[in-house]
Design a protein around this motif. Sequence first.
Motif, PDB file in Angstrom:
ATOM      1  N   SER A  58     -35.972  19.479   0.425  1.00  0.00           N
ATOM      2  CA  SER A  58     -35.963  17.938   0.888  1.00  0.00           C
ATOM      3  C   SER A  58     -37.088  17.517   1.860  1.00  0.00           C
ATOM      4  CB  SER A  58     -34.568  17.740   1.920  1.00  0.00           C
ATOM      5  OG  SER A  58     -34.853  18.389   2.894  1.00  0.00           O
ATOM      6  N   GLN A  84     -22.130  16.150   8.932  1.00  0.00           N
ATOM      7  CA  GLN A  84     -22.374  17.340   7.810  1.00  0.00           C
ATOM      8  C   GLN A  84     -21.129  17.802   7.628  1.00  0.00           C
ATOM      9  OE1 GLN A  84     -24.446  20.538   9.812  1.00  0.00           O
ATOM     10  NE2 GLN A  84     -24.509  21.595   7.899  1.00  0.00           N
ATOM     11  N   SER A 144     -32.966  11.484  13.710  1.00  0.00           N
ATOM     12  CA  SER A 144     -33.261  11.595  12.498  1.00  0.00           C
ATOM     13  C   SER A 144     -34.709  11.271  12.371  1.00  0.00           C
ATOM     14  CB  SER A 144     -32.438  10.397  11.639  1.00  0.00           C
ATOM     15  OG  SER A 144     -32.938   9.125  12.182  1.00  0.00           O
ATOM     16  N   ASP A 169     -32.746  15.979   7.022  1.00  0.00           N
ATOM     17  CA  ASP A 169     -31.200  15.097   6.661  1.00  0.00           C
ATOM     18  C   ASP A 169     -30.307  16.048   6.337  1.00  0.00           C
ATOM     19  OD1 ASP A 169     -29.509  13.053   6.055  1.00  0.00           O
ATOM     20  OD2 ASP A 169     -30.757  11.899   5.381  1.00  0.00           O
ATOM     21  N   ALA A 206     -27.300  15.036   5.830  1.00  0.00           N
ATOM     22  CA  ALA A 206     -26.541  14.094   4.860  1.00  0.00           C
ATOM     23  C   ALA A 206     -26.781  14.310   3.430  1.00  0.00           C
ATOM     24  CB  ALA A 206     -26.763  12.745   5.360  1.00  0.00           C
ATOM     25  N   TRP A 207     -28.140  14.336   3.143  1.00  0.00           N
ATOM     26  CA  TRP A 207     -28.728  14.769   1.706  1.00  0.00           C
ATOM     27  C   TRP A 207     -28.700  16.227   1.536  1.00  0.00           C
ATOM     28  CZ3 TRP A 207     -32.115  18.005  -0.591  1.00  0.00           C
ATOM     29  CH2 TRP A 207     -32.779  17.805  -1.826  1.00  0.00           C
ATOM     30  N   ASN A 230     -24.775  16.237   0.837  1.00  0.00           N
ATOM     31  CA  ASN A 230     -24.470  15.685  -0.503  1.00  0.00           C
ATOM     32  C   ASN A 230     -24.987  16.326  -1.561  1.00  0.00           C
ATOM     33  OD1 ASN A 230     -23.456  13.175  -1.708  1.00  0.00           O
ATOM     34  ND2 ASN A 230     -25.476  12.802  -2.425  1.00  0.00           N
ATOM     35  N   ARG A 250     -21.658  14.490  -5.821  1.00  0.00           N
ATOM     36  CA  ARG A 250     -22.803  14.113  -5.129  1.00  0.00           C
ATOM     37  C   ARG A 250     -22.581  12.612  -4.836  1.00  0.00           C
ATOM     38  NH1 ARG A 250     -27.769  17.270  -8.116  1.00  0.00           N
ATOM     39  NH2 ARG A 250     -27.019  19.252  -7.492  1.00  0.00           N
ATOM     40  N   ASP A 309     -23.888  10.059  -1.125  1.00  0.00           N
ATOM     41  CA  ASP A 309     -25.249   9.578  -0.733  1.00  0.00           C
ATOM     42  C   ASP A 309     -25.455   8.406   0.047  1.00  0.00           C
ATOM     43  OD1 ASP A 309     -24.472   8.215  -2.635  1.00  0.00           O
ATOM     44  OD2 ASP A 309     -26.537   8.444  -3.814  1.00  0.00           O
ATOM     45  N   GLU A 348     -26.852   9.128   3.751  1.00  0.00           N
ATOM     46  CA  GLU A 348     -28.243   9.625   3.910  1.00  0.00           C
ATOM     47  C   GLU A 348     -28.958   8.416   4.982  1.00  0.00           C
ATOM     48  OE1 GLU A 348     -29.968  10.349  -0.035  1.00  0.00           O
ATOM     49  OE2 GLU A 348     -28.403  11.686  -0.459  1.00  0.00           O
TER      50      GLU A 348
END
Length: 335
Positions: A23, A158, A216, A220, A222-223, A226, A232, A235, A238
């Motif tokens: 990422s 998370q 942020s 991330d 969240a990315w 996910n 998935r 998203d 994100e």
Amino acid sequence: MKSEKISKSAHRKDEHLALAKASYQANQANSFDDLRLTRPTLPETVVTPDSIRTTMFGHTLSAPFFINAITGGSNKGQEINAALARVAKKANIALALGSANIVAHEPATLKTFTIARAANPDGMLLINVNPGTPLATIKLLINELRPAALQIHVNAVQELIMPEGDRDFQWLNKMMQIRDAVDLPVIVKEVGFGFDVKSLRLLEQNGFNYVDVAGSGGTDFAWIENFRRPGRDMDYLEGIGIPTVEALLTARQTNLTYFASGGIRNPLDVLKSMVLGASAVGISNRFLQEYNQNGEAGLLKLVTNWQDQLAGLVALFGGNDLADLKKMQFDYRLR
Ligand code: FNR
């Protein structure tokens, strides 16, 4: 080839390391780009490494930035923690280890953290747990690691994305119990989603003194979560975090002592964080990726370059020491 048996938690930590790499985007645009500092054309200062010296929880350090929580709990984590500790020792900066909650249910993983203390016997270490980590584990970690402070991470986004994640976000009382049972400064830390004013006030009203805003603009989770999630299908979370600069401007309105982290890319981001009143600045993925690409020697070089450059920036922006940064003028454009 003999394959080593690896627990679910250790596997998750190795996946985090791999996905943090996938990422990572060098020099990704973030809220620090919207913060402009007024630079004096005639600074009337001299560049000196003494200008960035600082003390944190009783330790004298060569710079106000530190390696923030990353890992532990797996073989790979152990290798990384040892390397980070050697870099922290040579550069005389602080190191926060990754969450050691895993030690509560897999005691053999303790060595993946204590290796950092062995590599840097007198250095400044922070340890990291979650609000549900048993007190007995926290006390064991304190005895074995002799940390200067304890980070408790709060990571609701998370947890929600993780199918196996915590679904009970009533963390305040648990954190107060930990704080009251340990004889160490406790830093409540996000993991890249920042803090809002209401939560900061809640911490303040309940006697907490330290937060790491971890906003942020960088890693991330969240990315990352996910990506690990079957289907998935979350998203849309994100980018849900509060940008680090906004979280810092919010923390300025409180009486908390606050650390900056989340998307720190270069020494100018460190300087800007200090101008916004952070007492120190944590970096995770930028340093982890330097280690991945160029090894321990590469990371040490990067850290010492940052120290030299930060001392240069302090003088460039008209400061003689870190205290002068708090008086500097800035201008922030909300996007
Ligand atoms: C993290 N982070 C983290 N935070 C925490 O409090 N406990 C932890 O165990 C971890 N683990 C972890 C693993 C990996 C691989 C990364 C990259 C990060 C979050 C970290 O400390 C920091 O808050 C965020 O990564 C945002 O900072 P950067 O990465 O943008 O500098």
